[in-house]
Design an enzyme around this catalytic site. Structure first.
Site, PDB file in Angstrom:
ATOM      1  N   ASP A 173       7.648   3.837   5.776  1.00  0.00           N
ATOM      2  CA  ASP A 173       7.645   5.099   6.463  1.00  0.00           C
ATOM      3  C   ASP A 173       9.091   5.458   6.917  1.00  0.00           C
ATOM      4  O   ASP A 173       9.604   6.504   6.762  1.00  0.00           O
ATOM      5  CB  ASP A 173       6.673   5.440   7.299  1.00  0.00           C
ATOM      6  N   LYS A 176      13.481   7.859   3.465  1.00  0.00           N
ATOM      7  CA  LYS A 176      13.025   6.858   4.475  1.00  0.00           C
ATOM      8  C   LYS A 176      14.113   6.409   5.341  1.00  0.00           C
ATOM      9  O   LYS A 176      13.614   5.550   6.302  1.00  0.00           O
ATOM     10  CB  LYS A 176      12.235   5.676   3.962  1.00  0.00           C
ATOM     11  N   GLY A 189       5.968  -0.499   0.575  1.00  0.00           N
ATOM     12  CA  GLY A 189       6.770   0.784   0.810  1.00  0.00           C
ATOM     13  C   GLY A 189       6.998   0.720   2.405  1.00  0.00           C
ATOM     14  O   GLY A 189       6.800  -0.369   3.139  1.00  0.00           O
ATOM     15  N   LYS A 212       6.048   1.101   9.455  1.00  0.00           N
ATOM     16  CA  LYS A 212       5.085   1.156   8.258  1.00  0.00           C
ATOM     17  C   LYS A 212       3.457   1.485   9.023  1.00  0.00           C
ATOM     18  O   LYS A 212       3.345   1.570  10.063  1.00  0.00           O
ATOM     19  CB  LYS A 212       4.756  -0.227   7.595  1.00  0.00           C
ATOM     20  N   GLY A 215       1.855   4.260   7.292  1.00  0.00           N
ATOM     21  CA  GLY A 215       1.597   5.554   7.073  1.00  0.00           C
ATOM     22  C   GLY A 215      -0.038   5.686   6.601  1.00  0.00           C
ATOM     23  O   GLY A 215      -0.877   6.661   6.696  1.00  0.00           O
ATOM     24  N   GLY A 216      -0.296   4.765   5.714  1.00  0.00           N
ATOM     25  CA  GLY A 216      -1.507   4.541   5.137  1.00  0.00           C
ATOM     26  C   GLY A 216      -2.697   3.734   5.896  1.00  0.00           C
ATOM     27  O   GLY A 216      -3.653   3.517   5.625  1.00  0.00           O
ATOM     28  N   THR A 241       0.896  -1.232  -0.086  1.00  0.00           N
ATOM     29  CA  THR A 241      -0.035   0.117  -0.136  1.00  0.00           C
ATOM     30  C   THR A 241       0.896   1.223  -0.024  1.00  0.00           C
ATOM     31  O   THR A 241       1.994   1.287   0.769  1.00  0.00           O
ATOM     32  CB  THR A 241      -0.852  -0.063   1.257  1.00  0.00           C
ATOM     33  N   SER A 275       2.283   5.203  -2.234  1.00  0.00           N
ATOM     34  CA  SER A 275       2.352   5.700  -3.310  1.00  0.00           C
ATOM     35  C   SER A 275       3.390   5.235  -3.959  1.00  0.00           C
ATOM     36  O   SER A 275       3.646   5.104  -5.280  1.00  0.00           O
ATOM     37  CB  SER A 275       2.565   7.280  -3.199  1.00  0.00           C
ATOM     38  N   GLU A 302      -0.636  -5.539   5.991  1.00  0.00           N
ATOM     39  CA  GLU A 302       0.704  -5.504   5.549  1.00  0.00           C
ATOM     40  C   GLU A 302       1.679  -6.656   6.216  1.00  0.00           C
ATOM     41  O   GLU A 302       2.100  -7.473   5.746  1.00  0.00           O
ATOM     42  CB  GLU A 302       1.089  -4.257   5.494  1.00  0.00           C
TER      43      GLU A 302
HETATM   44  C1  5RP Z   1       0.924   2.202   4.322  1.00  0.00           C
HETATM   45  C2  5RP Z   1       2.318   1.893   4.299  1.00  0.00           C
HETATM   46  C3  5RP Z   1       3.093   2.594   3.388  1.00  0.00           C
HETATM   47  O1  5RP Z   1       4.001   1.836   2.624  1.00  0.00           O
HETATM   48  C4  5RP Z   1       4.029   3.558   3.765  1.00  0.00           C
HETATM   49  O2  5RP Z   1       3.364   4.523   4.409  1.00  0.00           O
HETATM   50  C5  5RP Z   1       4.941   4.231   2.583  1.00  0.00           C
HETATM   51  O3  5RP Z   1       4.007   4.966   1.850  1.00  0.00           O
HETATM   52  P1  5RP Z   1       4.641   5.803   0.622  1.00  0.00           P
HETATM   53  O4  5RP Z   1       5.151   4.760  -0.359  1.00  0.00           O
HETATM   54  O5  5RP Z   1       3.387   6.486   0.178  1.00  0.00           O
HETATM   55  O6  5RP Z   1       5.586   6.891   1.083  1.00  0.00           O
HETATM   56  O7  5RP Z   1       2.978   1.358   5.377  1.00  0.00           O
HETATM   57  O8  5RP Z   1       0.188   1.558   5.506  1.00  0.00           O
END
Ligand code: 5RP
Length: 237
Positions: free
Chosen positions: A91, A128, A89, A101, A103-104, A32, A34, A110
């Protein structure tokens, strides 16, 4: 400060490299965020243009919707018991490849998907990388809604310097997760990631937290894109 467009290009570069490691016949766990969105777009392109044959499971509604939009075959997780590869991805990434992790807000699924995966690949741009987890991000913690006040008190006792319920954007009230729960963002200066991950999860009413340190879900490969190019760091084998 880093130019936003260059950060996007770096995310894309890491995502494209990770996507190239996916082969026909694989069951793929879709992360999940960007950065992972570029992975899904590239996998969709390869399915359409290169006859790549894969089946997938998703870590969030975002990944499921985007995966299906890209023409990927995305199964409900409840019918899957393993993945060949999963890509996601992060954070924050420390030198031992421990992660924050969530952020979303998707850290629970995950963690499930990456636990089920033979090979867990993390993709990120160099912003990161941190010396110690907690330098920038709070630790996202998924909680049963009735446990909100209790969990906040216990996280504060564990050393969180701040702890608040994550609120929605363009939706009044709190963020509700894929599992119908709430999120607390707890700020910790993380000294021992594995210990803190375990301690947080021992609190009754907490479903899962965004520290990824346990051996079962350790990162196998981190692909980090920076101004000097791609850095690949091997983790657990
Ligand atoms: C979502 C996550 C994402 O992988 C993490 O927030 C990184 O996001 P991005 O690729 O938008 O920087 O853990 O729950």
């Amino acid at each position: 400060m880093k130019d936003a467009s260059s950060a996007v290009e770096l995310k894309k570069a890491a995502a494209l490299r990770a996507s190239s490691l996916v082969e026909s016949g694989m069951l793929v766990g879709l992360g999940t965020g960007s950065t992972t969105a570029f992975v899904l777009e590239e996998l969709g392109r390869r399915v359409r243009e290169e006859n790549l044959k894969i089946e997938c499971g998703a870590t969030s509604f975002q990944a499921m919707l985007l995966g299906r939009k890209e023409g990927l075959l995305v199964h409900p997780l409840m019918f899957l018991e393993r993945f060949d590869i999963s890509i996601d991805g992060a954070d924050e990434i420390d030198p031992q490849l421990n992660l924050i992790k969530g952020g979303g807000g998707a850290q629970t699924l995950e963690k499930l998907v990456h636990s089920m995966s033979e090979k867990f690949i993390v993709v990120a741009d160099e912003s990161k990388l941190v010396k110690n987890l907690g330098e920038i991000f709070s630790v996202p913690v998924e909680i049963l809604p009735p446990a909100a006040a209790y969990a906040k008190k216990k996280l504060t006792e564990l050393g969180a310097s701040s702890c608040s319920i994550r609120m929605g954007l363009k939706k009044d009230g709190p963020v509700v997760t894929e599992n119908g729960n709430l999120l607390l963002d707890a700020k910790f200066a993380v000294k021992d990631a594995e210990k803190l991950e375990t301690q947080i999860n021992e609190i009754t009413g907490i479903v899962e937290n965004g520290i990824f340190s346990r051996k079962s879900i350790r990162v196998n490969l981190a692909i980090i894109a920076g101004s000097q190019g791609l850095l690949e760091i091997k983790g657990a084998v």
